[in-house]
Design a protein around this motif. Sequence first.
Motif, PDB file in Angstrom:
ATOM      1  N   LEU A  80      -2.768   0.243  22.563  1.00 13.70           N
ATOM      2  CA  LEU A  80      -4.198  -0.004  22.451  1.00 13.70           C
ATOM      3  C   LEU A  80      -4.933   1.273  22.845  1.00 13.70           C
ATOM      4  CD1 LEU A  80      -4.633  -3.576  23.972  1.00 13.70           C
ATOM      5  CD2 LEU A  80      -4.536  -2.939  21.566  1.00 13.70           C
ATOM      6  N   GLN A  81      -6.081   1.492  22.200  1.00 11.64           N
ATOM      7  CA  GLN A  81      -6.818   2.717  22.449  1.00 11.64           C
ATOM      8  C   GLN A  81      -8.288   2.418  22.712  1.00 11.64           C
ATOM      9  OE1 GLN A  81      -5.882   5.311  19.147  1.00 11.64           O
ATOM     10  NE2 GLN A  81      -3.713   5.482  19.726  1.00 11.64           N
ATOM     11  N   ALA A  82      -9.049   3.464  22.991  1.00 13.29           N
ATOM     12  CA  ALA A  82     -10.428   3.280  23.454  1.00 13.29           C
ATOM     13  C   ALA A  82     -11.278   2.488  22.478  1.00 13.29           C
ATOM     14  CB  ALA A  82     -11.053   4.643  23.722  1.00 13.29           C
ATOM     15  N   ILE A 126     -12.216  -7.069  24.446  1.00 13.80           N
ATOM     16  CA  ILE A 126     -11.244  -6.614  23.461  1.00 13.80           C
ATOM     17  C   ILE A 126     -11.681  -7.082  22.081  1.00 13.80           C
ATOM     18  CG2 ILE A 126      -8.774  -6.556  22.906  1.00 13.80           C
ATOM     19  CD1 ILE A 126      -8.278  -7.742  25.720  1.00 13.80           C
ATOM     20  N   LYS A 127     -11.626  -6.190  21.106  1.00 20.41           N
ATOM     21  CA  LYS A 127     -11.964  -6.558  19.734  1.00 20.41           C
ATOM     22  C   LYS A 127     -10.916  -7.518  19.171  1.00 20.41           C
ATOM     23  CE  LYS A 127     -14.409  -2.288  18.480  1.00 20.41           C
ATOM     24  NZ  LYS A 127     -14.396  -1.095  17.591  1.00 20.41           N
ATOM     25  N   GLU A 128     -11.307  -8.264  18.162  1.00 16.56           N
ATOM     26  CA  GLU A 128     -10.427  -9.290  17.591  1.00 16.56           C
ATOM     27  C   GLU A 128      -9.115  -8.691  17.086  1.00 16.56           C
ATOM     28  OE1 GLU A 128      -8.958 -12.869  16.704  1.00 16.56           O
ATOM     29  OE2 GLU A 128     -10.837 -12.465  17.761  1.00 16.56           O
ATOM     30  N   SER A 129      -9.172  -7.554  16.393  1.00 16.55           N
ATOM     31  CA  SER A 129      -7.942  -6.934  15.868  1.00 16.55           C
ATOM     32  C   SER A 129      -7.012  -6.523  17.008  1.00 16.55           C
ATOM     33  CB  SER A 129      -8.284  -5.718  15.009  1.00 16.55           C
ATOM     34  OG  SER A 129      -9.029  -4.769  15.751  1.00 16.55           O
ATOM     35  N   ALA A 130      -7.585  -5.978  18.077  1.00 14.66           N
ATOM     36  CA  ALA A 130      -6.775  -5.580  19.233  1.00 14.66           C
ATOM     37  C   ALA A 130      -6.229  -6.799  19.967  1.00 14.66           C
ATOM     38  CB  ALA A 130      -7.613  -4.721  20.175  1.00 14.66           C
ATOM     39  N   ARG A 131      -7.000  -7.874  19.959  1.00 16.81           N
ATOM     40  CA  ARG A 131      -6.529  -9.114  20.596  1.00 16.81           C
ATOM     41  C   ARG A 131      -5.271  -9.637  19.885  1.00 16.81           C
ATOM     42  NH1 ARG A 131      -9.663 -12.660  23.895  1.00 16.81           N
ATOM     43  NH2 ARG A 131     -11.414 -11.273  23.468  1.00 16.81           N
ATOM     44  N   ARG A 132      -5.252  -9.516  18.564  1.00 16.80           N
ATOM     45  CA  ARG A 132      -4.061  -9.935  17.816  1.00 16.80           C
ATOM     46  C   ARG A 132      -2.857  -9.069  18.179  1.00 16.80           C
ATOM     47  NH1 ARG A 132      -7.898 -10.559  13.535  1.00 16.80           N
ATOM     48  NH2 ARG A 132      -7.304  -8.531  12.650  1.00 16.80           N
ATOM     49  N   THR A 133      -3.088  -7.755  18.316  1.00 16.48           N
ATOM     50  CA  THR A 133      -2.009  -6.859  18.743  1.00 16.48           C
ATOM     51  C   THR A 133      -1.510  -7.244  20.130  1.00 16.48           C
ATOM     52  OG1 THR A 133      -2.905  -5.018  17.450  1.00 16.48           O
ATOM     53  CG2 THR A 133      -1.426  -4.453  19.257  1.00 16.48           C
ATOM     54  N   TRP A 164       2.626  -9.526  23.496  1.00 19.95           N
ATOM     55  CA  TRP A 164       2.876 -10.463  24.596  1.00 19.95           C
ATOM     56  C   TRP A 164       4.045 -11.389  24.246  1.00 19.95           C
ATOM     57  CZ3 TRP A 164       1.128 -11.219  29.521  1.00 19.95           C
ATOM     58  CH2 TRP A 164       1.271 -12.475  30.091  1.00 19.95           C
ATOM     59  N   GLN A 165       4.057 -11.891  23.018  1.00 16.69           N
ATOM     60  CA  GLN A 165       5.144 -12.766  22.594  1.00 16.69           C
ATOM     61  C   GLN A 165       6.472 -12.010  22.520  1.00 16.69           C
ATOM     62  OE1 GLN A 165       4.814 -15.979  22.513  1.00 16.69           O
ATOM     63  NE2 GLN A 165       2.632 -15.787  22.913  1.00 16.69           N
TER      64      GLN A 165
END
Length: 343
Positions: free
Chosen positions: A269-271, A284-291, A296-297
């Motif tokens: 993840l980046q700035a 956290i942006k939605e795209s980063a949340r998916r990452t 995590w999984q």
Amino acid sequence: MRQLLNMLFVTKPDVYLGLNGENVVVRENNIIIARYPLHNIEGIVSFSNLGISPQLMEKCVSQNISICFLTPTGRFRARVIGETRGNVLLRKKQYRIADRKDECLGIACNFILGKIYNEKWLLERYIRQYPMRVPIEEMKKASLSLSDYMHVINDSKNMDQLRGYEGNAQVIYFNEFDHIILNQKDAFYFHGRNKRPPQDRVNSLLSFAYTLLSNDITAALETVGLDPYVGFMHQDRPGRASLANDLIEELRAPIADRFVLSLINRKQLQADDFEINENKSVYIKESARRTFISEWQKRKQEQLTHPFLGEKISWGLVPYAQALLLARYLRGDLDEYPPFFWK
């Protein structure tokens, strides 16, 4: 699949459980890939989307074998128990102990002992692995101070004193946290814990990780038959999973904190993966949340040797192992609750 403390954990998402004689059979693409005798099982925990045959469910109900259904990501769906057993006795014991200050204090001391030990161990790992990139002497001093608090935890006279020790240890640990953020220091800095709302990127990540871990622990407690809303350290409040808040303490550093550090230090993840609102809150942006959730999984599938059980399990099963051990202590099968000491 994994059998742990007489509980069968079915972690594959695309398998179907059926009955063959006195055995649970696990099928993948209509091929039997595993078989487990029912007489060795107290409960089944299924993370599968495909479910369980009615014949197996009927057999489990008749033999007082509980069945718990979760999503592949670990969200609690439902629990099926037999007519004559359930978890009435376990929950009644939990409620009785929750009203006894001395017994609550003893359990809470073990939660906090595990928490401080794991925080100390996380600092020690960075000292050994990155001696040229962290302030060794300062972090060693912090580690020794955490050891000092570990030695006095069990001398706590009441919950307020225990919380005082915990709070002081937290200040020491988080004072060193910025040192173990090794990359992207301009964007990912840590000057102390803040939340509701988080005021920087690191706190935003920590809050999200703690939320996911709390959900996993709540599901684990439901799975073993404990009431996640009745705790021993955190006070009861409507809508708050107090026992999950208790159990999360010892797992924050080895699961959530370590995961957040890996995302930052590996530059996963980046700035620009964050939004900064007008009130300076950071999300956290939605795209980063998916990452984040995807990684995590993946982390939950990694293996470790459980320090008390001495068995190899995935990190995703650690909350279930600790919930089972807590239930066994409450039933009287263990002399005390064994905290999770990460090694």
